[in-house]
Write a protein that holds these residues in place. Structure first.
Motif, PDB file in Angstrom:
ATOM      1  N   ARG A 115       0.838  -1.195   0.000  1.00 36.58           N
ATOM      2  CA  ARG A 115       0.000   0.000   0.000  1.00 36.58           C
ATOM      3  C   ARG A 115       0.878   1.251   0.000  1.00 36.58           C
ATOM      4  O   ARG A 115       1.861   1.326   0.732  1.00 36.58           O
ATOM      5  CB  ARG A 115      -0.927   0.018   1.214  1.00 36.58           C
ATOM      6  CG  ARG A 115      -1.983  -1.081   1.178  1.00 36.58           C
ATOM      7  CD  ARG A 115      -3.014  -0.904   2.278  1.00 36.58           C
ATOM      8  NE  ARG A 115      -3.991  -1.994   2.272  1.00 36.58           N
ATOM      9  CZ  ARG A 115      -5.058  -2.034   1.492  1.00 36.58           C
ATOM     10  NH1 ARG A 115      -5.283  -1.025   0.646  1.00 36.58           N
ATOM     11  NH2 ARG A 115      -5.898  -3.052   1.541  1.00 36.58           N
ATOM     12  N   SER A 116       0.492   2.204  -0.828  1.00 32.93           N
ATOM     13  CA  SER A 116       1.184   3.486  -0.908  1.00 32.93           C
ATOM     14  C   SER A 116       0.149   4.554  -1.216  1.00 32.93           C
ATOM     15  O   SER A 116      -1.059   4.298  -1.195  1.00 32.93           O
ATOM     16  CB  SER A 116       2.260   3.437  -2.000  1.00 32.93           C
ATOM     17  OG  SER A 116       1.673   3.203  -3.267  1.00 32.93           O
ATOM     18  N   ARG A 117       0.616   5.748  -1.517  1.00 32.48           N
ATOM     19  CA  ARG A 117      -0.314   6.822  -1.858  1.00 32.48           C
ATOM     20  C   ARG A 117      -1.150   6.473  -3.091  1.00 32.48           C
ATOM     21  O   ARG A 117      -2.264   6.936  -3.248  1.00 32.48           O
ATOM     22  CB  ARG A 117       0.448   8.120  -2.113  1.00 32.48           C
ATOM     23  CG  ARG A 117       1.071   8.729  -0.859  1.00 32.48           C
ATOM     24  CD  ARG A 117       1.746  10.039  -1.173  1.00 32.48           C
ATOM     25  NE  ARG A 117       2.333  10.642   0.031  1.00 32.48           N
ATOM     26  CZ  ARG A 117       2.978  11.798   0.032  1.00 32.48           C
ATOM     27  NH1 ARG A 117       3.136  12.473  -1.108  1.00 32.48           N
ATOM     28  NH2 ARG A 117       3.477  12.274   1.157  1.00 32.48           N
ATOM     29  N   LYS A 123       4.293  -3.883  -8.060  1.00 35.49           N
ATOM     30  CA  LYS A 123       5.239  -3.297  -9.015  1.00 35.49           C
ATOM     31  C   LYS A 123       5.899  -4.421  -9.804  1.00 35.49           C
ATOM     32  O   LYS A 123       6.385  -5.402  -9.234  1.00 35.49           O
ATOM     33  CB  LYS A 123       6.292  -2.452  -8.316  1.00 35.49           C
ATOM     34  CG  LYS A 123       7.304  -1.825  -9.272  1.00 35.49           C
ATOM     35  CD  LYS A 123       8.255  -0.876  -8.563  1.00 35.49           C
ATOM     36  CE  LYS A 123       7.594   0.464  -8.305  1.00 35.49           C
ATOM     37  NZ  LYS A 123       8.577   1.467  -7.811  1.00 35.49           N
ATOM     38  N   PRO A 143       5.247  -0.224  -3.251  1.00 32.49           N
ATOM     39  CA  PRO A 143       6.153   0.822  -2.780  1.00 32.49           C
ATOM     40  C   PRO A 143       7.639   0.516  -2.969  1.00 32.49           C
ATOM     41  O   PRO A 143       8.479   1.361  -2.666  1.00 32.49           O
ATOM     42  CB  PRO A 143       5.818   0.924  -1.275  1.00 32.49           C
ATOM     43  CG  PRO A 143       4.483   0.283  -1.113  1.00 32.49           C
ATOM     44  CD  PRO A 143       4.445  -0.792  -2.155  1.00 32.49           C
ATOM     45  N   THR A 144       8.005  -0.671  -3.438  1.00 34.50           N
ATOM     46  CA  THR A 144       9.410  -1.035  -3.597  1.00 34.50           C
ATOM     47  C   THR A 144      10.124  -0.077  -4.543  1.00 34.50           C
ATOM     48  O   THR A 144       9.618   0.249  -5.612  1.00 34.50           O
ATOM     49  CB  THR A 144       9.540  -2.469  -4.145  1.00 34.50           C
ATOM     50  OG1 THR A 144       8.816  -3.368  -3.296  1.00 34.50           O
ATOM     51  CG2 THR A 144      10.998  -2.897  -4.210  1.00 34.50           C
ATOM     52  N   SER A 145      11.308   0.384  -4.153  1.00 33.31           N
ATOM     53  CA  SER A 145      12.053   1.321  -4.996  1.00 33.31           C
ATOM     54  C   SER A 145      12.583   0.620  -6.238  1.00 33.31           C
ATOM     55  O   SER A 145      12.781  -0.596  -6.254  1.00 33.31           O
ATOM     56  CB  SER A 145      13.225   1.924  -4.213  1.00 33.31           C
ATOM     57  OG  SER A 145      14.167   0.919  -3.885  1.00 33.31           O
TER      58      SER A 145
END
Length: 255
Positions: A115-117, A123, A143-145
């Motif tokens: 969960r993110s914005r 991803k 959210p993983t970079s």
């Protein structure tokens, strides 16, 4: 699928006992049914009767996924010579997860969801070769970079590249050091806050539009563009199927 594409798939799916399950009478029809689900995003119960009984097609799809058939097909396709082995491009795409994708065993992060914005998402991290065709795919929580997701891609099965093209989201010292240690030249523009800007070859970097076009085609598979699957294995299977289908359209069917 056309006869040319079936000529490629047939040896992999008709070998008795190679991928588990009973021997079906029409593997080509079953495979077409799986491709139809991936392309349309439909539920398994809505599978057209032309492809056979939906439950039989679903079970065979599940057997092939767990047996690693899609990995094997991607590996075979990437073993083809003369398809841009020396240069690779890496990028990622965030996919919104449908609410029915929640609830997989092991917790949200383990099943490649987060969960993110942007909401509940997964991803997809992927490299392509110089022709813009997929080398491998990996999934991670939304959210993983980018640079964290890039490390497993360097260890993926396939030809070792001499150069990797990526956008500035992959500008990290440890990632550059990892590439240099493997004799790979990173073609990645510097982040704006980097004190010493790194110069790159603009003509080579311009090739990155190929992976952008690939992602656009990739998301035409509606079962990939929206995640409906609870487990990471099931969703990754559809992601790999979409990648394989791009190979068959561009390479297998090439005159």
């Amino acid at each position: 699928m056309g006869d040319e594409a079936w000529t490629f798939f047939e040896p992999f799916v008709t070998t008795r006992g190679a991928h588990g399950g009973r021997r079906l009478r029409d593997h080509r029809r079953v495979l077409d049914g799986i491709f139809w689900i991936a392309r349309t995003g439909a539920q398994w119960r809505d599978l057209l009767g032309d492809f056979g009984k939906w439950s039989s097609v679903y079970r065979q799809s599940r057997r092939w996924t767990l047996a690693g058939l899609w990995d094997l097909l991607l590996e075979a396709l990437n073993g083809t010579e003369g398809v841009g082995e020396t240069v690779q491009m890496i990028d990622s795409a965030v996919v919104r997860a449908h609410h029915c994708a929640a609830g997989g065993k092991g917790g949200t992060p383990r099943q490649g969801r987060g969960r993110s914005r942007g909401g509940f998402s997964t991803k997809i991290h992927l490299p392509t070769n110089g022709e813009g065709l997929p080398v491998a795919v990996e999934i991670a929580p939304g959210p993983t970079s980018d640079y964290t997701g890039a490390v497993p891609l360097l260890d993926a099965d396939g030809p070792e590249p001499r150069g990797v093209i990526a956008d500035r989201g992959y500008d990290a010292d440890h990632l550059r050091e990892t590439m240099h240690a493997r004799s790979i030249t990173p073609v990645t523009p510097s982040r704006r806050n980097r004190r010493v800007q790194i110069v790159i070859d603009g003509h080579i970097y311009a090739l990155r539009n190929r992976i952008e076009r690939y992602i656009n085609k990739f998301k035409n598979s509606r079962r990939v563009a929206t995640r409906y699957d609870k487990t990471a294995a099931s969703y990754l299977g559809f992601v790999q199927i979409a990648a394989i289908r791009l190979w068959t359209r561009v390479f297998v069917n090439r005159p």
